[in-house]
Every structure is written in structure tokens, then in C-alpha cells.
Motif scaffolding. Structure first.
Motif, short mmCIF file in Angstrom:
data_model
loop_
_atom_site.label_atom_id
_atom_site.label_comp_id
_atom_site.label_asym_id
_atom_site.label_seq_id
_atom_site.Cartn_x
_atom_site.Cartn_y
_atom_site.Cartn_z
N ASP A 321 40.77 40.34 42.98
CA ASP A 321 41.01 41.47 43.03
C ASP A 321 42.31 41.77 42.03
OD1 ASP A 321 38.75 42.35 43.97
OD2 ASP A 321 39.55 42.72 45.95
N MET A 322 43.67 41.01 42.77
CA MET A 322 44.75 40.97 41.90
C MET A 322 44.75 40.69 40.28
SD MET A 322 46.86 42.02 44.02
CE MET A 322 45.53 43.07 44.59
N LYS A 323 44.04 39.83 39.87
CA LYS A 323 43.70 39.54 38.55
C LYS A 323 43.11 40.62 37.93
CE LYS A 323 43.53 34.24 38.98
NZ LYS A 323 42.89 33.01 38.81
N ARG A 324 42.06 41.06 38.51
CA ARG A 324 41.76 42.46 37.58
C ARG A 324 42.72 43.47 37.82
NH1 ARG A 324 36.37 42.84 41.39
NH2 ARG A 324 35.67 44.40 40.13
N ILE A 325 43.44 43.77 38.79
CA ILE A 325 44.29 44.77 38.91
C ILE A 325 45.40 44.57 37.72
CG2 ILE A 325 46.49 45.76 40.01
CD1 ILE A 325 44.50 45.69 42.60
N GLU A 329 42.07 46.96 35.89
CA GLU A 329 40.87 47.20 36.08
C GLU A 329 40.90 47.49 37.47
OE1 GLU A 329 36.73 45.10 36.92
OE2 GLU A 329 38.15 44.04 35.81
N ALA A 330 40.27 48.56 37.89
CA ALA A 330 40.01 49.16 39.43
C ALA A 330 39.26 48.14 39.90
CB ALA A 330 39.62 50.45 39.33
N VAL A 331 39.67 47.98 41.54
CA VAL A 331 38.96 46.92 42.40
C VAL A 331 38.66 48.06 43.65
CG1 VAL A 331 40.02 45.05 41.33
CG2 VAL A 331 41.12 46.25 43.52
N PRO A 332 37.58 47.60 44.37
CA PRO A 332 37.21 48.40 45.57
C PRO A 332 38.58 48.25 46.53
CG PRO A 332 35.57 47.09 44.99
CD PRO A 332 36.75 46.57 44.00
#
Length: 439
Positions: A321-325, A329-332
Motif C-alpha cells: 500500500d505504501m508503494k502505491r501511495i 494511487e489511492a489504497v483502501p
């Protein structure tokens, strides 16, 4: 207890390299259009803390600007576990980056990584092919180390060395990658013998002091400080148990405590291409009572540190999730887990029952079944067998409030089981003997 601490598979030494040593599926966003999402790191960790899934410190900087340097307190967490941004945490396998720094970026002589160990280490059974590079790259042929029963006795450097050198090799050196904590303990010993000093003194003089890591020290020194973070784990239930200090004093080197600020300062100074890949340095770690993650992208000038003194952290999901943020990018937003069971599947239970070895640590697990259910047995535990429930035809779980589970894959009509822990990391299990529900 669900598999001798599925949350604590790496009790003795640390987490395998999450990026190469474990099979980690990428989580997907829910198809539910009402799923709440976020791109805010603080909001994400506040949600985890409110679920009692995170207690610790998060540090984030970009372009030399500190964006987050915050301590989070989990709901219903022991008072002794309260932390501040200056708290020192056990960093587990993140410490391996410091071995790599000393060997690759700050070596005492040119080519240090490739000098055969037999040229300076005393002792029998030093393989003539071993080099520090081979040990650092987990290609020594040494076993992991987790399967060894260390007991409660502390080991001197000489006893540790003798123990490591008594281990039969899995393969010839250089033949395969196999994550070995024994190998990294041997690196400490080898470095100490080269400098003719205790390994702890070498790292203090060659790494901590030159890089101004003023709050990084071995466990024995950390325990004398007021702001070390007491670690907690959950061996059987929702009750937090304080991690025993002797676990971090069992070996004379290897167990380090540090702060988020020190680790951020350290990782920004890594330049060696043997450590930094495509501008990125990262490592995760786990130890009884602790979880850690360090990430630096020199291309984006982004540094992230997560240190936790609870094993409840779903670390695999957090890393993803951190890599997407970081890319916008939004994460759940983390939310409470409430798994639902389907009806018992006796046909599948019959196919998967048997005696298994958890390959990551050598643990024996037994799945038995009857007409009414399937049960997990740990021969090393005094606990009664635990009933497992089918979430679907390929997933079994015990506690509906946690992600730990067993996953089933089918290959040529034969089942392959995985223990799933730490927020999604999958650890393969090898069936040694089949059983029947009629046994």
C-alpha cells in the motif's frame, strides 16, 4: 496459537527479504464502489492503530522535507508500549543493510567482498569457496537457521561460530539463493576477525559513528536507555505479551535497535550499486515483538521508515500500500476483518489432510479431518488441535478477525498448501505423508 506464531514465523532472526524471499501476491482494490480509500499516509496508519494493528513510528520525507515523523498508539495497547518519534525499536533484518554497507561501500580494503574467508578466519569447516559477497547474497549453501532449537542459552561468538560451521550445507556454495540468517551471523564474525575487534565495536567505529547514527546500538546498550520501545506479540489470543529480553541477547552481535530518524539518515547515504538497485534501497524485518521496513528511492528523493513494536502489523499489505501511495494511487483504508465461513468441504479436507513441513522454518504441522471438520495440530505445542474453517474452496482460516490462513493451490490434481501470514506473505508447505479423514 495458529501455527507456531504465524505472525512470528521469524522469531529467532528476522523476516525474509520480502521482495525476493517470499511469494507476495499484490492486493487488489475491492470492487465495492463504496470502499473508502486514501492517499494520506497518516490517515492510513491512524486507521491501523484504531484497529490495534499498528503501534509505532512512521517517517516520510521527500526532497529533504520531512512530511511525516509521527508516533501512533494502538487501541488497547499496553501502557509500557507507548512510543514517541524518538523511540528506539529492534530493526530485525533491516540491520542486514549495515552489513552490506560495510562490505560494499566502506570496505577496509579493495575487493573485500570477494576475498575467500579461509584466508583470514580460523576454524574447521570454513568452505574454501565462501566469500562475504556469497554470504551477503544468500548463496553460501547454509540453512536458514530458524529450524534450529536454540533454547534459552546465550551463545558466545565462538559458540555461534562453531554452531554455524557444524551445519550441513543444503547445496554447494553458489548453486542457489537460499535466505540464511546463519550466513549473516557468520558475516559479523568474519568482519570481527578481520578487524581483530568485537563485531559490535567494528560497526560502531565503521558505520554508526561515521554516519552520525547516534541512536543506533546493540540490544544490551539499548536496554539501558529510557526510550527503547518494548515489543509485544500475540501468541494465542488478543492479549499482548511482552517480548522477552533474553531473545535479543542470545547472540553477541546482530540484534540492533535504532530510531526512524537514524535509519532515514543511514539509507540516504547508501550509494553502492551492490545495495541500491535502480535507485532504490529497501528491506523489511520481523522479530518477536517487532516489525520494521525501510525504503529509499533516490530518483524521487523519497525516504520512508516504519518501525512497530507489535506483531499485529499486516506488514506485507502495508509495504504494498505504501508503494502505491508513493506513486499517488489511492489504497483502501484499513478496516476491521470479519471473515465468513462456508460449509465444511469434506472432499477437499480428504485431499489435503496430512503431515506437513513449513519450509521456511522446518516446523511440522499436521492436518487431520473427520466427518465434521478439519483440524490443525502442532506436535511441538501442548495446545489442543484447532478447528479450521473454509472461507472458500481454496482458503482455510481459524480466527475470523485476522488475515492468517492457509491457501490451497492445485497442480496436476495434487494440492499445494501455503501458510499465509504477515498480511499476505505466502510460505510453502511440503506434505510428507497423506492422511485420511477415516484414520
Amino acid at each position: 496459537m495458529f501455527v507456531r506464531d504465524l505472525k512470528l514465523i521469524f522469531i529467532m532472526f528476522g523476516l525474509c527479504a520480502l521482495l525476493s524471499g517470499c511469494n507476495n501476491p499484490q492486493p487488489e482494490l475491492s470492487e465495492n464502489s463504496e470502499q473508502e480509500t486514501t492517499t494520506d499516509v497518516v490517515e492510513y496508519f491512524e486507521a491501523l492503530a484504531n484497529l490495534s494493528k499498528f503501534n509505532g513510528v512512521v517517517y516520510l520525507s521527500r526532497n529533504s522535507e520531512v512530511l511525516v515523523n509521527k508516533a501512533f498508539q494502538a487501541q488497547d495497547f499496553p501502557t509500557r508500549g507507548a512510543v514517541t518519534p524518538e523511540s528506539m525499536f529492534h530493526i530485525a533484518s533491516v540491520r542486514k543493510l549495515m552489513n552490506q554497507y560495510l562490505v560494499f561501500q566502506n570496505p577496509p580494503v579493495e575487493g573485500f567482498a570477494d576475498i575467500p574467508l579461509v584466508e583470514w578466519i580460523d576454524g574447521a569447516n570454513i568452505h574454501p569457496a565462501w566469500t562475504l559477497r556469497m554470504l551477503l547474497n544468500h548463496e553460501s549453501g547454509l540453512p536458514r537457521g530458524e529450524a534450529h532449537e536454540f533454547g534459552d542459552t546465550p551463545y558466545t561468538l565462538e559458540e555461534t561460530k562453531a554452531l554455524i560451521l557444524s551445519q550441513p550445507l543444503r547445496t554447494a556454495p553458489g548453486e542457489e539463493f537460499y535466505y540464511s540468517n546463519f550466513g549473516y551471523l557468520l558475516i559479523d564474525i568474519a568482519i570481527g576477525e578481520w578487524f581483530e575487534q568485537h563485531p559490535n565495536e567494528v560497526f560502531r567505529a565503521e558505520v554508526f559513528e561515521p554516519l552520525s547514527l547516534t541512536r543506533t546500538m546493540n540490544a544490551n546498550a539499548a536496554f539501558q536507555q529510557d526510550n527503547y520501545a518494548q515489543g509485544y506479540y500475540y501468541p494465542e489470543s488478543d492479549t499482548a505479551v511482552a517480548a522477552e529480553r533474553y531473545k535479543f541477547l542470545q547472540f553477541e552481535s546482530g540484534d540492533l535497535y535504532s530510531t526512524a530518524q537514524d535509519l532515514a539518515q543511514f539509507v540516504r547515504q547508501i550509494e553502492s550499486p551492490d545495495i541500491r538497485s535502480n535507485g532504490i534501497v529497501e528491506h523489511a524485518g520481523a522479530k518477536r515483538g517487532y516489525r520494521s521496513y525501510l525504503y529509499h528511492d533516490s530518483n524521487q528523493q523519497l525516504t520512508f521508515v516504519m518501525l512497530a513494536n507489535t506483531t499485529a502489523v499486516p506488514i506485507t499489505d502495508v509495504i504494498s500500500d505504501m508503494k502505491r501511495i508513493f506513486t499517488g494511487e489511492a489504497v483502501p483504508i484499513p478496516k476491521e476483518i470479519n471473515r465468513q465461513a462456508i460449509a465444511y468441504q469434506p472432499y477437499i479436507a480428504e485431499q489435503i489432510a496430512g503431515d506437513y513441513t513449513l519450509l521456511v522454518n522446518g516446523q511440522t504441522l499436521i492436518l487431520t479431518c473427520d466427518a465434521n471438520g478439519i483440524y490443525l495440530n502442532d506436535p511441538a505445542s501442548e495446545q489442543a488441535p484447532q478447528e479450521l474453517l473454509f472461507e472458500n474452496e481454496t482458503t482455510l482460516f481459524h480466527d475470523p478477525k485476522v488475515l492468517d490462513s492457509f491457501a490451497i493451490e492445485w497442480h496436476n490434481n495434487q494440492p499445494q498448501l501455503f501458510a499465509v501470514a504477515m498480511g499476505g506473505a505466502r510460505f510453502p508447505m511440503q506434505r510428507e505423508q497423506a492422511r485420511s479423514c477415516n484414520d
